[in-house]
Motif scaffolding. Structure first.
Motif, mmCIF file in Angstrom:
data_model
loop_
_atom_site.group_PDB
_atom_site.id
_atom_site.type_symbol
_atom_site.label_atom_id
_atom_site.label_comp_id
_atom_site.label_asym_id
_atom_site.label_seq_id
_atom_site.Cartn_x
_atom_site.Cartn_y
_atom_site.Cartn_z
ATOM 1 N N ALA A 1 65.404 62.487 80.099
ATOM 2 C CA ALA A 1 65.673 62.785 78.693
ATOM 3 C C ALA A 1 67.164 62.660 78.445
ATOM 4 C CB ALA A 1 65.187 64.193 78.322
ATOM 5 N N THR A 2 67.519 62.281 77.220
ATOM 6 C CA THR A 2 68.914 62.160 76.827
ATOM 7 C C THR A 2 69.137 62.859 75.494
ATOM 8 O OG1 THR A 2 68.700 60.126 75.523
ATOM 9 C CG2 THR A 2 68.990 59.862 77.904
ATOM 10 N N ARG A 3 70.356 63.327 75.301
ATOM 11 C CA ARG A 3 70.755 63.870 73.995
ATOM 12 C C ARG A 3 72.171 63.390 73.714
ATOM 13 N NH1 ARG A 3 73.177 68.286 71.197
ATOM 14 N NH2 ARG A 3 71.895 68.929 69.400
ATOM 15 N N VAL A 4 72.323 62.578 72.671
ATOM 16 C CA VAL A 4 73.615 62.033 72.293
ATOM 17 C C VAL A 4 74.032 62.655 70.960
ATOM 18 C CG1 VAL A 4 74.913 59.946 71.713
ATOM 19 C CG2 VAL A 4 73.130 59.868 73.476
ATOM 20 N N VAL A 5 75.237 63.203 70.924
ATOM 21 C CA VAL A 5 75.811 63.739 69.690
ATOM 22 C C VAL A 5 77.005 62.866 69.329
ATOM 23 C CG1 VAL A 5 76.875 65.724 68.563
ATOM 24 C CG2 VAL A 5 75.058 66.077 70.256
ATOM 25 N N ASP A 6 77.038 62.366 68.094
ATOM 26 C CA ASP A 6 78.154 61.507 67.702
ATOM 27 C C ASP A 6 79.258 62.324 67.039
ATOM 28 O OD1 ASP A 6 77.489 61.929 64.998
ATOM 29 O OD2 ASP A 6 76.442 60.011 64.800
ATOM 30 N N GLY A 7 80.316 61.628 66.614
ATOM 31 C CA GLY A 7 81.472 62.312 66.053
ATOM 32 C C GLY A 7 81.200 63.038 64.762
ATOM 33 N N ALA A 8 80.115 62.682 64.061
ATOM 34 C CA ALA A 8 79.753 63.341 62.806
ATOM 35 C C ALA A 8 78.791 64.501 63.016
ATOM 36 C CB ALA A 8 79.127 62.330 61.841
ATOM 37 N N GLY A 9 78.410 64.741 64.279
ATOM 38 C CA GLY A 9 77.494 65.836 64.579
ATOM 39 C C GLY A 9 76.033 65.473 64.543
ATOM 40 N N ASN A 10 75.709 64.194 64.305
ATOM 41 C CA ASN A 10 74.317 63.753 64.353
ATOM 42 C C ASN A 10 73.828 63.798 65.801
ATOM 43 O OD1 ASN A 10 74.273 62.970 61.505
ATOM 44 N ND2 ASN A 10 75.585 61.268 62.148
ATOM 45 N N ALA A 11 72.613 64.255 66.008
ATOM 46 C CA ALA A 11 72.068 64.396 67.362
ATOM 47 C C ALA A 11 70.864 63.487 67.543
ATOM 48 C CB ALA A 11 71.665 65.845 67.627
ATOM 49 N N ASN A 12 70.891 62.705 68.609
ATOM 50 C CA ASN A 12 69.824 61.762 68.906
ATOM 51 C C ASN A 12 69.253 62.102 70.278
ATOM 52 O OD1 ASN A 12 68.139 59.634 69.045
ATOM 53 N ND2 ASN A 12 69.688 58.035 68.931
ATOM 54 N N GLU A 13 67.977 62.481 70.319
ATOM 55 C CA GLU A 13 67.368 62.928 71.573
ATOM 56 C C GLU A 13 66.165 62.059 71.905
ATOM 57 O OE1 GLU A 13 67.167 67.231 72.042
ATOM 58 O OE2 GLU A 13 68.105 67.408 70.082
ATOM 59 N N ILE A 14 66.094 61.658 73.172
ATOM 60 C CA ILE A 14 64.997 60.804 73.622
ATOM 61 C C ILE A 14 64.412 61.364 74.909
ATOM 62 C CG2 ILE A 14 64.390 58.526 74.536
ATOM 63 C CD1 ILE A 14 66.334 57.277 72.670
ATOM 64 N N ARG A 15 63.101 61.380 74.970
ATOM 65 C CA ARG A 15 62.398 61.730 76.203
ATOM 66 C C ARG A 15 61.644 60.498 76.687
ATOM 67 N NH1 ARG A 15 57.909 66.451 76.378
ATOM 68 N NH2 ARG A 15 59.777 67.749 76.224
ATOM 69 N N PHE A 16 61.773 60.197 77.979
ATOM 70 C CA PHE A 16 61.097 59.056 78.580
ATOM 71 C C PHE A 16 59.855 59.532 79.328
ATOM 72 C CE2 PHE A 16 65.635 57.970 78.412
ATOM 73 C CZ PHE A 16 65.582 56.841 77.625
ATOM 74 N N PHE B 1 58.705 56.174 75.051
ATOM 75 C CA PHE B 1 59.761 57.093 74.637
ATOM 76 C C PHE B 1 59.353 57.836 73.371
ATOM 77 C CE2 PHE B 1 60.931 53.281 72.195
ATOM 78 C CZ PHE B 1 61.256 53.805 70.954
ATOM 79 N N ARG B 2 59.875 59.044 73.265
ATOM 80 C CA ARG B 2 59.765 59.838 72.041
ATOM 81 C C ARG B 2 61.177 60.200 71.625
ATOM 82 N NH1 ARG B 2 56.099 64.779 72.675
ATOM 83 N NH2 ARG B 2 56.623 64.679 74.894
ATOM 84 N N GLN B 3 61.500 59.951 70.395
ATOM 85 C CA GLN B 3 62.862 60.098 69.906
ATOM 86 C C GLN B 3 62.895 61.009 68.682
ATOM 87 O OE1 GLN B 3 64.472 56.496 68.065
ATOM 88 N NE2 GLN B 3 66.452 56.901 69.000
ATOM 89 N N ALA B 4 63.940 61.821 68.611
ATOM 90 C CA ALA B 4 64.167 62.657 67.426
ATOM 91 C C ALA B 4 65.639 62.548 67.056
ATOM 92 C CB ALA B 4 63.795 64.112 67.697
ATOM 93 N N TYR B 5 65.900 62.158 65.831
ATOM 94 C CA TYR B 5 67.270 61.981 65.344
ATOM 95 C C TYR B 5 67.520 62.986 64.230
ATOM 96 C CZ TYR B 5 71.577 59.524 64.134
ATOM 97 O OH TYR B 5 72.893 59.205 63.912
ATOM 98 N N THR B 6 68.548 63.805 64.413
ATOM 99 C CA THR B 6 68.879 64.837 63.433
ATOM 100 C C THR B 6 70.149 64.448 62.695
ATOM 101 O OG1 THR B 6 67.897 66.545 64.839
ATOM 102 C CG2 THR B 6 69.355 67.286 63.075
ATOM 103 N N TYR B 7 70.055 64.310 61.368
ATOM 104 C CA TYR B 7 71.188 63.951 60.527
ATOM 105 C C TYR B 7 71.922 65.231 60.135
ATOM 106 C CZ TYR B 7 68.672 59.520 60.085
ATOM 107 O OH TYR B 7 68.008 58.345 60.347
ATOM 108 N N ALA B 8 73.129 65.415 60.684
ATOM 109 C CA ALA B 8 73.862 66.662 60.472
ATOM 110 C C ALA B 8 74.176 66.902 59.002
ATOM 111 C CB ALA B 8 75.149 66.645 61.294
ATOM 112 N N GLY B 9 74.560 65.863 58.278
ATOM 113 C CA GLY B 9 74.993 66.037 56.894
ATOM 114 C C GLY B 9 73.870 66.292 55.914
#
Length: 226
Positions: free
Chosen positions: A180-195, A60-68
């Motif tokens: 691939a997945t992209r999860v956005v949480d309630g704070a706007g942080n985005a977590n994307e994973i490619r398998f 997996f390759r993951q990228a996590y974006t911190y909105a704040g």
């Protein structure tokens, strides 16, 4: 407990949860062609694929974006999944780290820091369906409102408010496998994973989900509720 240690568990378990990596391309514009596909049928296809999957391992390759903070963290490693209720994420970059669930035992281990968090009474039923579909559990159509986004990805929004998950986008191959997945949480942080390099039903042993900790490992307490 370090901030990175606190963040690692939700990142891993929300698919994350617990990663922006581009969606995996499909030959012949297959994703675009699916923009006319019934999203409910696509959700059922995903569900059926993982219900037929006894075990799975992938890169997996993951990228996590911190909105704040406007900051992006990238990671990579290996995922293993086995029924019933076993999952293991071995991070290799940017630092070695293991997050493993085996039944009611959850272990998060950072070898470079020689520290670990262990929960012997972990309730896996509390994990979001953003993760449990990999184990063939949960019901996507019962837990989410489904639609398709502009790229043809399956878009899931929780029917009940959940701060861990605002939306989930799943890039789905023709056979129902999520690439691939992209999860956005309630704070706007985005977590994307490619398998990548996915292998199914290879006969993973239960022992592959055991995490052996050094005798001198420093045990980290669970964070206190605010």
């Amino acid at each position: 407990m370090t901030s990175s240690f606190l963040l690692a568990l939700p990142v891993a378990l929300a698919l994350a949860a617990s990663g922006p990596a581009p969606a995996a391309a499909e030959p012949g514009g297959a994703a675009a062609a699916r923009t006319l596909e019934d999203p409910r049928a696509l959700a059922r296809k995903v569900q059926a694929f993982y219900e037929r999957t006894r075990d799975l391992e992938a890169r997996f390759r993951q990228a996590y974006t911190y909105a704040g903070f406007g900051r992006r963290q990238t990671s990579s490693g290996t995922l293993r999944v086995k029924k019933p209720g076993m999952m293991r994420w071995d991070y290799e970059k940017p630092a070695a780290k293991t997050v493993a669930v085996k039944g009611s035992r959850l272990v998060q281990y950072e070898p470079e820091e020689n520290q670990a968090y262990v929960d012997e009474a972990f309730d896996s039923s509390a994990m979001s369906a953003a993760v449990t579909f990999l184990l063939g559990k949960g019901d996507l159509l019962r837990e989410f409102d489904v639609s398709l986004d502009g790229s043809g990805a399956l878009l899931l929004r929780p029917k009940e408010s959940d701060p861990r998950v605002e939306s989930i986008a799943l890039t789905v191959a023709a056979d129902g496998q999520v690439t691939a997945t992209r999860v956005v949480d309630g704070a706007g942080n985005a977590n994307e994973i490619r398998f990548e390099d996915v292998r199914r039903n290879v006969g993973l042993p239960d022992a592959a989900f055991e995490v052996k900790l050094p005798r001198d490992v420093r045990r980290i307490a669970a964070p206190k509720a605010q």
